[in-house]
Write a protein that holds these residues in place. Structure first.
Motif, PDB file in Angstrom:
ATOM      1  N   ASN A 152       0.594  -1.083   0.059  1.00  0.00           N
ATOM      2  CA  ASN A 152      -0.077   0.445  -0.098  1.00  0.00           C
ATOM      3  C   ASN A 152       0.738   1.137   0.373  1.00  0.00           C
ATOM      4  O   ASN A 152       0.595   1.936  -0.440  1.00  0.00           O
ATOM      5  N   LEU A 153       1.799   1.280   0.644  1.00  0.00           N
ATOM      6  CA  LEU A 153       2.835   2.379   0.421  1.00  0.00           C
ATOM      7  C   LEU A 153       3.844   2.586  -0.468  1.00  0.00           C
ATOM      8  O   LEU A 153       4.068   3.525  -1.348  1.00  0.00           O
ATOM      9  N   LEU A 154       3.924   1.829  -1.881  1.00  0.00           N
ATOM     10  CA  LEU A 154       3.987   1.239  -2.666  1.00  0.00           C
ATOM     11  C   LEU A 154       3.475   2.440  -3.737  1.00  0.00           C
ATOM     12  O   LEU A 154       3.841   2.233  -4.572  1.00  0.00           O
ATOM     13  N   THR A 155       2.757   1.881  -3.952  1.00  0.00           N
ATOM     14  CA  THR A 155       1.358   2.477  -3.924  1.00  0.00           C
ATOM     15  C   THR A 155       0.471   3.811  -4.172  1.00  0.00           C
ATOM     16  O   THR A 155      -0.493   3.933  -4.651  1.00  0.00           O
ATOM     17  N   MET A 156       0.571   4.144  -2.879  1.00  0.00           N
ATOM     18  CA  MET A 156      -0.186   5.194  -2.504  1.00  0.00           C
ATOM     19  C   MET A 156      -1.268   5.133  -2.392  1.00  0.00           C
ATOM     20  O   MET A 156      -2.359   5.581  -2.611  1.00  0.00           O
ATOM     21  N   THR A 157      -1.278   3.730  -1.650  1.00  0.00           N
ATOM     22  CA  THR A 157      -3.050   3.534  -1.415  1.00  0.00           C
ATOM     23  C   THR A 157      -3.122   3.318  -0.268  1.00  0.00           C
ATOM     24  O   THR A 157      -3.902   2.602   0.664  1.00  0.00           O
ATOM     25  N   SER A 158      -2.497   3.527   0.401  1.00  0.00           N
ATOM     26  CA  SER A 158      -2.135   3.740   2.470  1.00  0.00           C
ATOM     27  C   SER A 158      -3.686   3.713   3.094  1.00  0.00           C
ATOM     28  O   SER A 158      -4.731   3.448   4.210  1.00  0.00           O
ATOM     29  N   GLY A 159      -4.584   4.888   2.490  1.00  0.00           N
ATOM     30  CA  GLY A 159      -5.893   5.451   3.453  1.00  0.00           C
ATOM     31  C   GLY A 159      -5.557   6.563   3.706  1.00  0.00           C
ATOM     32  O   GLY A 159      -6.898   7.219   4.184  1.00  0.00           O
ATOM     33  N   ALA A 177      -9.415   6.435   4.842  1.00  0.00           N
ATOM     34  CA  ALA A 177     -10.559   5.571   4.223  1.00  0.00           C
ATOM     35  C   ALA A 177      -9.233   4.112   4.573  1.00  0.00           C
ATOM     36  O   ALA A 177      -8.365   4.153   4.348  1.00  0.00           O
ATOM     37  N   ASP A 178     -10.205   2.796   4.047  1.00  0.00           N
ATOM     38  CA  ASP A 178      -9.450   1.733   4.291  1.00  0.00           C
ATOM     39  C   ASP A 178      -8.515   1.418   2.554  1.00  0.00           C
ATOM     40  O   ASP A 178      -8.373   1.543   1.855  1.00  0.00           O
ATOM     41  N   ALA A 179      -6.888   0.708   3.820  1.00  0.00           N
ATOM     42  CA  ALA A 179      -6.150   0.963   2.940  1.00  0.00           C
ATOM     43  C   ALA A 179      -7.022   0.026   1.256  1.00  0.00           C
ATOM     44  O   ALA A 179      -7.390  -0.741   1.527  1.00  0.00           O
ATOM     45  N   GLY A 180      -6.097   0.644   0.345  1.00  0.00           N
ATOM     46  CA  GLY A 180      -6.506  -0.262  -0.970  1.00  0.00           C
ATOM     47  C   GLY A 180      -7.678   0.405  -1.874  1.00  0.00           C
ATOM     48  O   GLY A 180      -7.570   0.214  -3.012  1.00  0.00           O
ATOM     49  N   LYS A 181      -8.704   1.545  -0.662  1.00  0.00           N
ATOM     50  CA  LYS A 181      -9.171   1.747  -1.725  1.00  0.00           C
ATOM     51  C   LYS A 181      -9.515   3.128  -1.880  1.00  0.00           C
ATOM     52  O   LYS A 181      -9.731   3.629  -2.669  1.00  0.00           O
ATOM     53  N   ARG A 182      -8.310   3.867  -1.728  1.00  0.00           N
ATOM     54  CA  ARG A 182      -8.469   5.344  -2.119  1.00  0.00           C
ATOM     55  C   ARG A 182      -6.562   5.541  -2.269  1.00  0.00           C
ATOM     56  O   ARG A 182      -6.005   5.092  -2.065  1.00  0.00           O
ATOM     57  N   TRP A 183      -6.304   6.293  -3.665  1.00  0.00           N
ATOM     58  CA  TRP A 183      -4.876   5.854  -3.873  1.00  0.00           C
ATOM     59  C   TRP A 183      -4.807   8.271  -3.559  1.00  0.00           C
ATOM     60  O   TRP A 183      -5.649   8.810  -3.881  1.00  0.00           O
ATOM     61  N   ALA A 184      -4.437   8.528  -2.888  1.00  0.00           N
ATOM     62  CA  ALA A 184      -3.474   9.470  -2.757  1.00  0.00           C
ATOM     63  C   ALA A 184      -1.660   9.817  -2.330  1.00  0.00           C
ATOM     64  O   ALA A 184      -1.521   8.992  -2.052  1.00  0.00           O
ATOM     65  N   TYR A 185      -1.783  10.306  -2.821  1.00  0.00           N
ATOM     66  CA  TYR A 185      -0.228  10.814  -3.132  1.00  0.00           C
ATOM     67  C   TYR A 185       0.336  11.855  -1.883  1.00  0.00           C
ATOM     68  O   TYR A 185      -0.148  12.541  -1.118  1.00  0.00           O
ATOM     69  N   HIS A 186       0.752  10.698  -1.523  1.00  0.00           N
ATOM     70  CA  HIS A 186       1.253  10.629   0.463  1.00  0.00           C
ATOM     71  C   HIS A 186       2.627  10.478   0.655  1.00  0.00           C
ATOM     72  O   HIS A 186       3.474   9.674   0.101  1.00  0.00           O
TER      73      HIS A 186
END
Length: 360
Positions: A152-159, A177-186
């Motif tokens: 999730n950290l590699l794909t920017m989907t930590s939530g 949001a739950d991990a894997g449900k939202r893409w956000a540059y973080h």
């Protein structure tokens, strides 16, 4: 005597025929399709070059490209073709020995070293982050924190909430949001460096240097600036990493990063933002998201660039463009071309229009 001469002629003819057969598809140093990939020595300044004329590129468009780069606050620009330097230009007092920051283009270094730690058996990217750095690394409810994996950290989907700035202290890492449900540059991706350090028992800098930096002859160091630790190096060191990427993690016959992991890193890693891999940006997809936005933009990330290109993009237009189909690595370092930006800007597309005018 006549028999000897005849035998000799037959032998020569047979040798020539064999030679012709072996070389029916000869390696041509001026043919980018058949030319062997070049890797510069690990130390020293020697780096082979090739001329624009040998590639049949349009030399008449080079000055237009250089003028645009200078106009847009560039400090350095380089093109490698099959590993050899075709263009290397410096502006505004910058030189081949001047270091400059990678900004978020350095995320790809973290991705690569994470992959190396995985191939050495220290981590599994599908494990939750807390497996390696313990619970309480966020302020999210424990059940939600435990959903967040290294992938999730590699794909920017930590939530985690991306609107709270770059601080990655637990109090600033809040559930969105739950991990894997939202893409956000973080900026939370930097926790991967803690994961690698804890799992290997080495400092991040030590593991990075021994497993990646030294093996491909890079210079540079991680420096704290504006509450972020970012990588600084010369342009050629950035180009070395780009050359490693062009070769799917192989450096002159040595596997630095597992090619399977690298292929995963440079392909769509989730279905929310098709144009994002493992901290790499991907061109040629049907849609993309940008930092600080949840809007899905239709079309390719950089329309004028080759569709198979993947890239490392950093604040104020730090760029590593890798184009496998053309065996190209393109580097740009400098100040923001226009206004300050997080990663992508209109500059990318116009720059590729100028590059295309030269290389096509």
């Amino acid at each position: 005597m006549k028999l000897k001469i005849t035998s000799l002629l037959l032998l020569l003819a047979f040798t020539a025929a064999c030679k012709t057969d072996r070389n029916s598809s000869p390696v041509d140093d001026n043919n980018p399709v058949t030319e062997a990939m070049y890797f510069p020595p690990l130390s020293g300044n020697d780096w082979q070059t090739k001329s624009i004329s040998s590639l049949n590129w349009n030399a008449g468009k080079v000055q237009d490209l250089l003028d645009y780069l200078q106009l847009k606050n560039t400090k350095s620009f380089m093109i490698l073709q099959n590993g050899k330097i075709v263009m290397e230009n410096y502006f505004d007092g910058h030189t081949a020995t001047s270091p400059w920051y990678w900004a978020s283009a350095g995320k790809t270094l973290t991705s690569t070293v994470t992959g190396i730690a995985a191939q050495e058996g220290y981590i599994n990217i599908n494990n939750k982050v807390s497996t390696y750095i313990g619970n309480g690394w966020t302020s999210a409810p424990l059940a939600k924190e435990n959903l967040i994996t290294c992938k999730n950290l590699l794909t920017m989907t930590s939530g985690l909430d991306d609107t709270l700035g770059d601080d990655v202290s637990p109090a600033n890492l809040k559930y969105k949001a739950d991990a894997g449900k939202r893409w956000a540059y973080h900026n939370v991706f930097v926790k991967l460096q803690d994961v690698v350090s804890q799992a290997t028992g080495k400092t991040w800098d030590d593991y990075f240097s021994t497993r990646l930096k030294n093996k491909i002859g890079m210079s540079g160091s991680w420096i704290l600036a504006d509450n972020n630790v970012v990588y600084w190096s010369t342009t050629r060191s950035m180009a070395r990493f780009g050359l490693l990427a062009l070769n799917n993690g192989n450096w002159d016959g040595a596997t630095i990063i597992n090619p399977t992991f690298f292929q995963e890193a440079t392909n769509s890693s989730q279905t929310i933002n098709n144009s994002y891999g493992y901290l790499w940006w991907l061109n040629g997809k049907t849609s993309y998201h940008l930092p600080q936005s949840q809007f899905e933009f239709p079309g390719s990330l950089i329309p004028s660039a080759p569709k198979d290109m993947y890239c490392a993009l950093g604040k104020n237009d730090q760029k590593i463009y890798v184009v496998p189909s053309k065996k190209l690595v393109v580097i740009r370092m400098g100040n923001a071309a226009d206004n300050a930006n997080a990663a992508l800007s209109d500059f990318d597309d116009v720059l590729w229009q100028k590059i295309n005018a030269v290389i096509n």
